[in-house]
Scaffold this motif. Structure first.
Motif, short mmCIF file in Angstrom:
data_model
loop_
_atom_site.label_atom_id
_atom_site.label_comp_id
_atom_site.label_asym_id
_atom_site.label_seq_id
_atom_site.Cartn_x
_atom_site.Cartn_y
_atom_site.Cartn_z
N TRP A 1 3.39 -6.54 1.96
CA TRP A 1 2.59 -7.33 1.03
C TRP A 1 1.29 -6.62 0.68
O TRP A 1 0.84 -6.67 -0.46
N GLN A 2 0.71 -5.94 1.65
CA GLN A 2 -0.52 -5.21 1.40
C GLN A 2 -0.28 -4.07 0.41
O GLN A 2 -1.06 -3.86 -0.53
N LEU A 3 0.83 -3.34 0.58
CA LEU A 3 1.17 -2.27 -0.34
C LEU A 3 1.42 -2.80 -1.74
O LEU A 3 0.98 -2.22 -2.74
N ALA A 4 2.15 -3.92 -1.83
CA ALA A 4 2.45 -4.50 -3.14
C ALA A 4 1.17 -4.94 -3.85
O ALA A 4 1.02 -4.75 -5.06
N MET A 5 0.23 -5.51 -3.08
CA MET A 5 -1.04 -5.94 -3.68
C MET A 5 -1.86 -4.75 -4.17
O MET A 5 -2.39 -4.75 -5.28
N VAL A 6 -1.96 -3.72 -3.32
CA VAL A 6 -2.79 -2.56 -3.65
C VAL A 6 -2.19 -1.76 -4.80
O VAL A 6 -2.89 -1.33 -5.72
N LEU A 7 -0.86 -1.55 -4.77
CA LEU A 7 -0.21 -0.72 -5.77
C LEU A 7 0.17 -1.49 -7.03
O LEU A 7 0.50 -0.90 -8.05
N GLY A 8 0.14 -2.83 -6.94
CA GLY A 8 0.45 -3.65 -8.11
C GLY A 8 1.90 -3.55 -8.56
O GLY A 8 2.18 -3.57 -9.76
N VAL A 9 2.82 -3.45 -7.61
CA VAL A 9 4.24 -3.34 -7.96
C VAL A 9 4.96 -4.65 -7.61
O VAL A 9 4.57 -5.34 -6.66
N PRO A 10 6.00 -4.99 -8.36
CA PRO A 10 6.75 -6.21 -8.06
C PRO A 10 7.58 -6.06 -6.80
O PRO A 10 7.91 -4.94 -6.37
N VAL A 11 7.91 -7.19 -6.20
CA VAL A 11 8.73 -7.24 -4.99
C VAL A 11 9.97 -8.08 -5.28
O VAL A 11 9.87 -9.19 -5.83
N VAL A 12 11.13 -7.55 -4.93
CA VAL A 12 12.39 -8.28 -5.06
C VAL A 12 13.03 -8.35 -3.68
O VAL A 12 13.25 -7.32 -3.03
N LEU A 13 13.28 -9.57 -3.20
CA LEU A 13 13.96 -9.74 -1.92
C LEU A 13 15.45 -9.47 -2.10
O LEU A 13 16.01 -9.71 -3.17
N PHE A 14 16.06 -8.99 -1.03
CA PHE A 14 17.47 -8.63 -1.08
C PHE A 14 18.16 -9.14 0.18
O PHE A 14 17.68 -8.94 1.29
N PHE A 15 19.30 -9.81 0.00
CA PHE A 15 20.11 -10.27 1.13
C PHE A 15 21.55 -9.87 0.87
O PHE A 15 22.14 -10.28 -0.13
N GLY A 16 22.12 -9.04 1.76
CA GLY A 16 23.52 -8.62 1.63
C GLY A 16 24.36 -9.35 2.66
O GLY A 16 24.61 -8.84 3.75
#
Length: 298
Positions: free
Chosen positions: A221-236
């Motif tokens: 979450w910290q990386l996503a906030m700092v870098l401003g990139v979207p996050v997609v959860l994945f469940f296989g």
């Protein structure tokens, strides 16, 4: 959450793992699944500590006292997903059938040319995320992992498919992994990582998960906030022999969070992630593969 999972020995020698894997690849997925029975039975009988940990988890997720059949099914699913990993990584998915769900969550940022975090867990098969490449063969896909964990299996897969080594951003072997991660995302790549285990002294936050307090890492979450990139959860999620239902979910992470408010934002993201993990674990309870005391104090 304890971090003792990192120091657990592998269940078999490198030579035995390699020999069994090559026999399975030679025989094909159908015969390999028949050979898996004795291997799973040995593991189930010999690993009493893991059986106890399985019962603890199943008691939480099933809401009742688990029977021996429940722990056997749990171990069988784990063994089957491990075997299927061999065919996904070493035989280009031979004998594996994958149904996709929620692909719009993944397509949206990729259509916009954005890099994206693909956040998985030890719920189901993480390797099934490779189906994303079949949808966009030109898409750069990188995996964040620690090669020091399960080194025999890692070496085996890289010997079967040498291209795998070039796809890994090694947490344990590179001091510049953060910089490489940032550059990869800026190039519009998918970066896949696991978000449900804490490594060593990694920063974490307590969450409520399946009726108890666990700890989750804050780094994603910290990386996503700092870098401003979207996050997609994945469940296989494994739904049958060689069959998986792959679910993608867009996960909103706030951007532009002031430093004074960041700790609260990280805790809120981690709790929402724990809630999604709990929901999916309840949906597919025998797909959970954290065989250690997940609720132990750090």
């Amino acid at each position: 959450m304890t971090t003792e999972w990192q120091s657990r020995p592998e269940v078999a020698s490198a030579g035995l793992v390699t020999a069994f894997a090559r026999v399975c690849l030679f025989c094909g997925p159908r015969l390999a699944r028949l050979m898996l029975g004795p291997v799973c039975a040995w593991f189930w009988l010999a690993r009493g500590e893991e059986r106890a940990l399985s019962r603890d988890y199943l008691r939480r997720v099933l809401g009742r006292e688990p029977r021996w059949r429940d722990t056997w099914r749990h171990f069988w699913n784990f063994s089957s997903v491990t075997l299927d990993r061999l065919f996904i990584l070493g035989a280009d998915g031979r004998g594996i059938d994958v149904e996709l769900s929620g692909t719009a969550a993944l397509d949206e940022p990729l259509d916009a040319g954005q890099g994206c975090f693909l956040l998985g867990s030890h719920l189901g098969s993480f390797e099934a995320s490779r189906v994303a490449r079949h949808r966009r063969p030109q898409l750069p896909l990188r995996y964040v992992q620690d090669r020091r964990q399960n080194p025999a299996i890692t070496a085996l897969f890289e010997s079967l498919n040498p291209s795998l080594a070039g796809e890994v951003l090694d947490l344990g072997g590179s001091p510049n992994v953060g910089l490489k991660l940032s550059e990869t995302l800026r190039d519009g790549a998918l970066v896949a990582l696991l978000g449900d285990r804490v490594r060593g002294r990694e920063a974490s936050v307590p969450v409520q998960f399946l009726g108890g307090t666990a700890h989750l890492p804050t780094a994603p979450w910290q990386l996503a906030m700092v870098l401003g990139v979207p996050v997609v959860l994945f469940f296989g999620l494994r739904v049958g022999a060689g069959q998986y239902r792959v679910v993608f979910e867009r996960f909103e992470v706030p951007s532009g969070v002031a430093r004074a408010e960041r700790a609260a934002a990280l805790a809120e993201c981690a709790q929402r992630y724990a809630d999604r993990l709990a929901a999916r674990a309840t949906e597919a309870p025998y797909n959970w593969f954290n065989f250690f005391d997940y609720w132990a104090e750090r």
